[in-house]
Design a protein around this motif. Structure first.
Motif, PDB file in Angstrom:
ATOM      1  N   VAL A 127       6.074   8.390   4.049  1.00  0.00           N
ATOM      2  CA  VAL A 127       7.001   7.349   3.380  1.00  0.00           C
ATOM      3  C   VAL A 127       8.112   8.005   2.803  1.00  0.00           C
ATOM      4  CG1 VAL A 127       4.947   5.840   2.625  1.00  0.00           C
ATOM      5  CG2 VAL A 127       5.894   7.724   1.125  1.00  0.00           C
ATOM      6  N   ALA A 128       9.310   6.858   2.933  1.00  0.00           N
ATOM      7  CA  ALA A 128      10.561   7.416   2.739  1.00  0.00           C
ATOM      8  C   ALA A 128      10.570   6.836   1.090  1.00  0.00           C
ATOM      9  CB  ALA A 128      11.670   6.544   3.438  1.00  0.00           C
ATOM     10  N   LEU A 129      10.793   7.848   0.124  1.00  0.00           N
ATOM     11  CA  LEU A 129      10.656   7.502  -1.224  1.00  0.00           C
ATOM     12  C   LEU A 129      12.118   7.164  -1.823  1.00  0.00           C
ATOM     13  CD1 LEU A 129       8.859  11.021  -2.201  1.00  0.00           C
ATOM     14  CD2 LEU A 129       7.909   8.582  -2.281  1.00  0.00           C
ATOM     15  N   LEU A 183       2.824  11.963   2.856  1.00  0.00           N
ATOM     16  CA  LEU A 183       3.944  12.851   2.627  1.00  0.00           C
ATOM     17  C   LEU A 183       4.927  12.241   2.366  1.00  0.00           C
ATOM     18  CD1 LEU A 183       3.189  14.533   6.201  1.00  0.00           C
ATOM     19  CD2 LEU A 183       2.332  15.311   3.980  1.00  0.00           C
ATOM     20  N   GLY A 184       5.913  12.857   1.684  1.00  0.00           N
ATOM     21  CA  GLY A 184       7.535  12.162   1.100  1.00  0.00           C
ATOM     22  C   GLY A 184       8.445  12.743   1.685  1.00  0.00           C
ATOM     23  N   LEU A 185       9.092  11.589   2.302  1.00  0.00           N
ATOM     24  CA  LEU A 185      10.688  11.958   2.846  1.00  0.00           C
ATOM     25  C   LEU A 185      11.657  11.410   1.900  1.00  0.00           C
ATOM     26  CD1 LEU A 185       9.883  10.767   6.532  1.00  0.00           C
ATOM     27  CD2 LEU A 185       9.660  13.227   5.703  1.00  0.00           C
ATOM     28  N   LEU A 230       2.178  14.510  -1.397  1.00  0.00           N
ATOM     29  CA  LEU A 230       2.262  13.839  -2.767  1.00  0.00           C
ATOM     30  C   LEU A 230       0.742  13.785  -3.147  1.00  0.00           C
ATOM     31  CD1 LEU A 230       4.870  11.020  -1.701  1.00  0.00           C
ATOM     32  CD2 LEU A 230       5.393  13.264  -2.728  1.00  0.00           C
ATOM     33  N   ASP A 231       0.717  13.688  -4.475  1.00  0.00           N
ATOM     34  CA  ASP A 231      -0.676  13.247  -5.477  1.00  0.00           C
ATOM     35  C   ASP A 231      -0.431  11.574  -5.122  1.00  0.00           C
ATOM     36  OD1 ASP A 231      -1.562  15.712  -6.055  1.00  0.00           O
ATOM     37  OD2 ASP A 231      -0.964  15.711  -8.087  1.00  0.00           O
TER      38      ASP A 231
END
Lengths: 154, 203
Positions: free
Chosen positions: B64-66, B93-95, B186-187
């Protein structure tokens, strides 16, 4: 914020109201001229009539829904006909909680009216209107446009 | 396969990437199975769009785009991605939304995302610190890339910053593929949006 040091329109326009209904009517007059991007910051002690003012503002904007204090939600949004976001910062504890309000986006979508607005420092470029509501006595209030674009008046 | 979700700006995108990535992933189009780019709006039906790309059972991770980006958009996209990952017990996952945009360019470019009130978020090439402000405040050394509203795009060009055209850019999926391999996991309980705002508290 010491509102006396803010850039005022001179002379500071004030209006005196003698009942909650008159405070609402003053809000309604401003509501009729409000447009997308207006940021109204309301200052006044508990019971001064901030919510009554916003109820009138909403009516002036053509909002038909019942306006209630958003104290426990922080923000209530009335989407039509022009979106009004009614914000209450009374319960805002941490400065960072403002990030959870999305004020920039709410201003893109319509009018934003903020109770306890003195707790907010608007960014440069926002079209800011500061309304200070002072209790004269009992139901009598003095409403002051402490900051507003030149064309605004009661 | 990895589902990538970006709802940070005036346009939103989903992409489906091969996983694990094959050699050469990151070159334009390599490892990108599908992508869907659409206007952000009030009724963005992410479940329907995602299901059109892949059956949920095929997914091995969600990215995901954060942000930074749209207050509401980020919440919609990240909530959906988090829900999918939680429900299917997949890595999340963070982008960075600005990094995704910059990665679409083939030469160094400033990544842009709509910030509201005509303002933009930006990330200059080689910089790790994003900026936010009026288009006139943008760094002008590099051309820029972003999914902006027409009025914001016009203001950026008016400020003397050239916006790369779609023909000069790789697709969203290719850009995401370049970033997913080193994206942090990410948690579930600690997903923090990279939200920036222009309001401050006095004193």
């Amino acid at each position: 914020v010491d509102t006396t040091t803010l850039p005022d329109v001179e002379p500071t326009p004030t209006v005196t109201t003698r009942s909650e209904a008159e405070t609402e009517a003053a809000g309604e007059r401003l509501g009729r001229r409000s447009r997308q991007g207006d940021l109204l910051l309301l200052t006044g002690e508990l019971g001064a009539g901030k919510t009554a003012f916003v109820r009138g503002l909403a009516r002036g904007m053509g909002v038909h829904a019942d306006v209630m204090s958003p104290t426990f939600q922080l923000v209530r949004v009335y989407p039509e006909p022009l979106q009004l976001a009614h914000v209450d910062l009374y319960r805002l504890n941490e400065p960072d909680e403002q990030a959870d309000l999305g004020l920039d986006e709410l201003l893109d979508q319509g009018v934003v009216a903020v109770e306890w607005g003195e707790r907010l420092e608007p960014p440069p470029g926002a079209r800011t209107v500061r309304v200070v509501i002072e209790t004269v006595h009992r139901d009598c209030r003095r409403l002051r446009l402490a900051e507003a674009p030149d064309s605004w008046s009661w | 396969v990895v589902l990538v979700i970006d709802t940070s700006s005036a346009r939103s995108a989903l992409a489906l990437l091969e996983s694990p990535p094959r050699p050469g992933a990151g070159r334009a189009g390599v490892g990108v199975l599908a992508e869907d780019v659409f206007d952000s709006g009030r009724e963005v039906d992410l479940p329907r769009r995602a299901a059109a790309l892949a059956a949920p059972g095929r997914l091995s991770a969600v990215a995901v785009a954060l942000g930074p980006g749209s207050f509401t958009g980020l919440r919609v996209g990240v909530s959906y991605g988090l829900g999918l990952a939680l429900g299917l017990t997949l890595p999340l996952l963070g982008l960075g939304s600005l990094e995704i945009q910059a990665s679409r360019a083939r030469t160094p470019a400033t990544g842009l995302v709509e910030a509201g009130r005509g303002r933009v978020y930006w990330l200059a090439p080689g910089s790790e610190q994003p900026g936010q402000g009026e288009p006139a405040e943008l760094p002008r050394e590099a051309p820029a890339v972003g999914w902006l509203r027409p009025a914001t795009a016009a203001a950026v060009e008016g400020a003397g910053v050239r916006l790369l055209t779609e023909e000069e850019l790789d697709g969203f999926g290719s850009a995401a593929a370049r970033l997913v391999a080193r994206a942090p996991r990410l948690d579930y309980g600690r997903v923090a949006l990279r939200y920036m705002h222009s309001f401050a508290t006095p004193g």
